[in-house]
Design a protein around this motif. Structure first.
Motif, PDB file in Angstrom:
ATOM      1  N   ASP A  96       0.824  -1.198   0.000  1.00 37.27           N
ATOM      2  CA  ASP A  96       0.000   0.000   0.000  1.00 37.27           C
ATOM      3  C   ASP A  96       0.865   1.257   0.000  1.00 37.27           C
ATOM      4  N   ARG A  97       1.938   1.239   0.782  1.00 39.22           N
ATOM      5  CA  ARG A  97       2.830   2.402   0.827  1.00 39.22           C
ATOM      6  C   ARG A  97       3.477   2.636  -0.531  1.00 39.22           C
ATOM      7  N   ALA A  98       3.992   1.576  -1.142  1.00 37.82           N
ATOM      8  CA  ALA A  98       4.636   1.721  -2.444  1.00 37.82           C
ATOM      9  C   ALA A  98       3.639   2.227  -3.487  1.00 37.82           C
ATOM     10  N   LEU A  99       2.422   1.699  -3.461  1.00 40.17           N
ATOM     11  CA  LEU A  99       1.405   2.113  -4.424  1.00 40.17           C
ATOM     12  C   LEU A  99       1.067   3.593  -4.265  1.00 40.17           C
ATOM     13  N   VAL A 100       0.862   4.031  -3.035  1.00 40.97           N
ATOM     14  CA  VAL A 100       0.522   5.432  -2.784  1.00 40.97           C
ATOM     15  C   VAL A 100       1.658   6.345  -3.223  1.00 40.97           C
ATOM     16  N   PHE A 101       2.895   5.988  -2.910  1.00 40.33           N
ATOM     17  CA  PHE A 101       4.026   6.838  -3.286  1.00 40.33           C
ATOM     18  C   PHE A 101       4.169   6.916  -4.806  1.00 40.33           C
ATOM     19  N   VAL A 102       3.956   5.810  -5.500  1.00 44.11           N
ATOM     20  CA  VAL A 102       4.049   5.828  -6.958  1.00 44.11           C
ATOM     21  C   VAL A 102       2.953   6.710  -7.557  1.00 44.11           C
ATOM     22  N   LEU A 103       1.739   6.567  -7.065  1.00 46.32           N
ATOM     23  CA  LEU A 103       0.633   7.388  -7.579  1.00 46.32           C
ATOM     24  C   LEU A 103       0.824   8.860  -7.226  1.00 46.32           C
ATOM     25  N   ALA A 104       1.414   9.124  -6.088  1.00 44.48           N
ATOM     26  CA  ALA A 104       1.552  10.503  -5.619  1.00 44.48           C
ATOM     27  C   ALA A 104       2.662  11.263  -6.334  1.00 44.48           C
ATOM     28  N   PRO A 107      10.983   9.203  -9.230  1.00 41.95           N
ATOM     29  CA  PRO A 107      11.738  10.189  -8.444  1.00 41.95           C
ATOM     30  C   PRO A 107      12.181   9.616  -7.105  1.00 41.95           C
ATOM     31  N   ASP A 108      13.079  10.303  -6.453  1.00 39.01           N
ATOM     32  CA  ASP A 108      13.688   9.810  -5.213  1.00 39.01           C
ATOM     33  C   ASP A 108      12.692   9.382  -4.136  1.00 39.01           C
ATOM     34  N   PRO A 109      11.585  10.131  -3.895  1.00 33.90           N
ATOM     35  CA  PRO A 109      10.680   9.702  -2.823  1.00 33.90           C
ATOM     36  C   PRO A 109      10.078   8.312  -3.026  1.00 33.90           C
ATOM     37  N   VAL A 110      10.103   7.810  -4.270  1.00 33.77           N
ATOM     38  CA  VAL A 110       9.474   6.529  -4.579  1.00 33.77           C
ATOM     39  C   VAL A 110      10.434   5.356  -4.395  1.00 33.77           C
ATOM     40  N   ILE A 111      11.729   5.618  -4.515  1.00 34.81           N
ATOM     41  CA  ILE A 111      12.716   4.535  -4.568  1.00 34.81           C
ATOM     42  C   ILE A 111      12.765   3.732  -3.270  1.00 34.81           C
ATOM     43  N   SER A 112      12.873   4.405  -2.135  1.00 36.89           N
ATOM     44  CA  SER A 112      13.002   3.690  -0.858  1.00 36.89           C
ATOM     45  C   SER A 112      11.793   2.815  -0.541  1.00 36.89           C
ATOM     46  N   PRO A 113      10.557   3.312  -0.701  1.00 36.34           N
ATOM     47  CA  PRO A 113       9.409   2.428  -0.452  1.00 36.34           C
ATOM     48  C   PRO A 113       9.397   1.202  -1.353  1.00 36.34           C
ATOM     49  N   LEU A 114       9.832   1.358  -2.605  1.00 37.61           N
ATOM     50  CA  LEU A 114       9.863   0.214  -3.520  1.00 37.61           C
ATOM     51  C   LEU A 114      10.970  -0.768  -3.137  1.00 37.61           C
ATOM     52  N   ARG A 115      12.135  -0.259  -2.760  1.00 40.47           N
ATOM     53  CA  ARG A 115      13.245  -1.147  -2.347  1.00 40.47           C
ATOM     54  C   ARG A 115      12.864  -1.956  -1.111  1.00 40.47           C
ATOM     55  N   SER A 116      12.314  -1.273  -0.122  1.00 37.29           N
ATOM     56  CA  SER A 116      11.927  -1.952   1.115  1.00 37.29           C
ATOM     57  C   SER A 116      10.864  -3.011   0.839  1.00 37.29           C
ATOM     58  N   TYR A 117       9.913  -2.672   0.014  1.00 36.65           N
ATOM     59  CA  TYR A 117       8.827  -3.590  -0.334  1.00 36.65           C
ATOM     60  C   TYR A 117       9.356  -4.795  -1.087  1.00 36.65           C
ATOM     61  N   ARG A 118      10.265  -4.572  -2.027  1.00 38.41           N
ATOM     62  CA  ARG A 118      10.821  -5.685  -2.807  1.00 38.41           C
ATOM     63  C   ARG A 118      11.626  -6.624  -1.908  1.00 38.41           C
ATOM     64  N   GLN A 119      12.400  -6.043  -1.000  1.00 37.76           N
ATOM     65  CA  GLN A 119      13.211  -6.871  -0.093  1.00 37.76           C
ATOM     66  C   GLN A 119      12.311  -7.738   0.788  1.00 37.76           C
ATOM     67  N   VAL A 178       4.382  -6.110  -9.514  1.00 36.05           N
ATOM     68  CA  VAL A 178       4.825  -5.266  -8.404  1.00 36.05           C
ATOM     69  C   VAL A 178       3.702  -5.101  -7.383  1.00 36.05           C
ATOM     70  N   PHE A 179       2.479  -4.992  -7.884  1.00 35.17           N
ATOM     71  CA  PHE A 179       1.331  -4.785  -7.002  1.00 35.17           C
ATOM     72  C   PHE A 179       0.321  -5.913  -7.197  1.00 35.17           C
ATOM     73  N   PRO A 180       0.606  -7.102  -6.631  1.00 39.32           N
ATOM     74  CA  PRO A 180      -0.306  -8.234  -6.821  1.00 39.32           C
ATOM     75  C   PRO A 180      -1.600  -8.055  -6.054  1.00 39.32           C
ATOM     76  N   THR A 181      -2.627  -8.745  -6.508  1.00 36.26           N
ATOM     77  CA  THR A 181      -3.876  -8.736  -5.765  1.00 36.26           C
ATOM     78  C   THR A 181      -3.700  -9.472  -4.442  1.00 36.26           C
ATOM     79  N   PHE A 182      -4.363  -8.983  -3.413  1.00 33.26           N
ATOM     80  CA  PHE A 182      -4.379  -9.656  -2.118  1.00 33.26           C
ATOM     81  C   PHE A 182      -5.753 -10.264  -1.867  1.00 33.26           C
ATOM     82  N   ASP A 183      -6.608 -10.256  -2.890  1.00 38.57           N
ATOM     83  CA  ASP A 183      -7.960 -10.782  -2.725  1.00 38.57           C
ATOM     84  C   ASP A 183      -7.904 -12.282  -2.458  1.00 38.57           C
TER      85      ASP A 183
END
Length: 417
Positions: A192-200, A248-260, A271-276
């Motif tokens: 959710d954090r990565a998705l919001v940062f990417v959209l924002a 941009p830079d604000p997006v990189i850290s949330p994506l790295r943390s999420y991928r790890q 990158v953003f799989p369904t959780f349904d």
């Protein structure tokens, strides 16, 4: 024109038209196809007398018992339909214009295909009842403000940090299922954090980022499409081709943390799989059955995991990406839990497109229309049109400064209002 074409029922042409206008193999996908099909169905019902006033009997002569055909169409029919759309149904001016354009486009196609001899829908008398277009897009014009963007990103960042810390600091003797529940909660919050940062911050269209069930080419970005070192992401653009979007830079850290945390089995994972849960359960049962596992073994396997997503990760059973509608549901939930103040006539939450428009505001104000157009993947003309209020405000400031330069003082008394 052949009599056969004139005697053809209207809806006999719909499928061919929709295939020509659809996207993907066989013309089966695309938002335009879906919206056009809806409006054509409404037009056919109205033409047959099934919609409208109680005394409306349709466009076919009263003394015949048949569905409307192309022989029944002329400019007077489209004039009546324009009047019907603009009637007392609460539709906005631009919505009426949009609905009529779908029917007009079909009418033009029918001329080219030999169903009609003239484009009746475009004649002045047919379009006369339509309300004037005020220049606004139908629907919404939401743009996230800086305060809303900061409030939402701060909220999801706090949620993700807490969930990840709760998972990574569990005692070693924690039960296996409890560890899995904590990992699942951390994964969901991180997604959710990565998705919001990417959209924002990226201004990427949500349809370019996630899966669109109506367009098979839009399957959602995968990890193989991202280059976190270069700060770029390959997306299938609105212009029907692949292109690189900036991260941009604000997006990189949330994506790295999420991928790890996710540690996807392959780069082809979304990158953003369904959780349904229902979707994942059906996918796992189908995939494991194809691998030769009996139903009893599949059930036992699923029982070993707290959530099917974790089983999918271990067995490399690749889920689908979350859909564009799914993203809207996520943002509705997050906007509510973040208690963000939203004053908008259509949306009571921060909608995905609002992140793009909000970032457009930032770019136009900071760097001008040319740079903003490149980042938004739009023409400069379109960006100037959509963000014309910014230029209007700037010109107003210039006018005020000019008046001050020539000593033209404007006196105003609040008591006189």
């Amino acid at each position: 024109m052949p009599d056969r074409a004139l005697s053809t029922p209207l809806d006999d042409s719909f499928e061919r038209y929709l295939q020509d206008k659809g996207k993907g193999r066989g013309g089966d996908g695309g938002n335009y196809r879906r919206n056009a099909a809806r409006e054509l169905e409404r037009f056919a019902e109205w033409a047959a007398g099934h919609r409208g006033d109680d005394d409306w009997t349709g466009i076919a002569p009263d003394d015949v018992d048949r569905e409307p055909t192309f022989d029944d169409l002329d400019e007077r029919v489209f004039r009546e339909y324009a009047r019907h759309l603009g009637g007392d149904r609460g539709l906005k001016q631009n919505t009426v214009q949009t609905y009529y354009r779908y029917i007009s486009a079909w009418c033009g196609w029918c001329v080219n295909e030999g169903y009609l001899e003239a484009h009746y829908a475009q004649r002045a008398s047919a379009m006369a009842p339509l309300p004037e277009d005020d220049g606004r897009k139908p629907g919404d014009q939401q743009a996230w403000t800086s305060e809303q963007r900061h409030a939402l990103t701060r909220h999801v960042d706090e949620q993700a940090r807490e969930a990840i810390e709760a998972y990574t600091t569990l005692p070693e003797d924690t039960a296996s299922l409890d560890k899995e529940r904590a990992r699942y909660a951390a994964l969901k919050s991180a997604r959710d954090r990565a998705l919001v940062f990417v959209l924002a911050y990226t201004a990427v269209r949500v349809g370019e980022l996630l899966r669109d069930p109506n367009d098979p080419r839009r399957r959602g970005v995968r990890w193989e499409d991202l280059s976190l070192d270069d700060g770029s992401m390959d997306v299938y653009r609105k212009k029907q081709q692949w292109d690189a979007a900036s991260l941009p830079d604000p997006v990189i850290s949330p994506l790295r943390s999420y991928r790890q945390l996710m540690d996807p089995p392959t780069e082809r994972w979304p990158v953003f799989p369904t959780f349904d849960q229902r979707t994942l359960a059906e996918l796992i049962e189908e995939e494991l059955a194809e691998r030769g596992k009996p139903l009893e073994a599949i059930t036992e396997c699923r029982d070993e995991y707290a959530r099917d997503l974790l089983l999918a990760l271990d067995e490399d059973i690749r889920p689908t990406s979350i859909t564009t509608d799914g993203a809207r549901s996520v943002l509705q939930r997050l906007s509510e839990t973040a208690e963000i103040d939203i004053d908008h006539p259509k949306h009571d939450y921060l909608a995905p497109h609002g992140g793009r428009r909000g970032m457009g505001e930032v770019l136009v104000r900071a760097f001008g229309y040319t740079v903003a157009a490149r980042y938004l993947d739009n023409s400069e003309e379109m960006v100037r049109e959509r963000y014309s209020h910014i230029e209007a405000g700037e010109l107003g400031d210039i006018a005020t400064e000019a008046l001050e330069e020539v000593g033209d003082q404007i006196e105003f008394s609040a008591e006189s209002v």
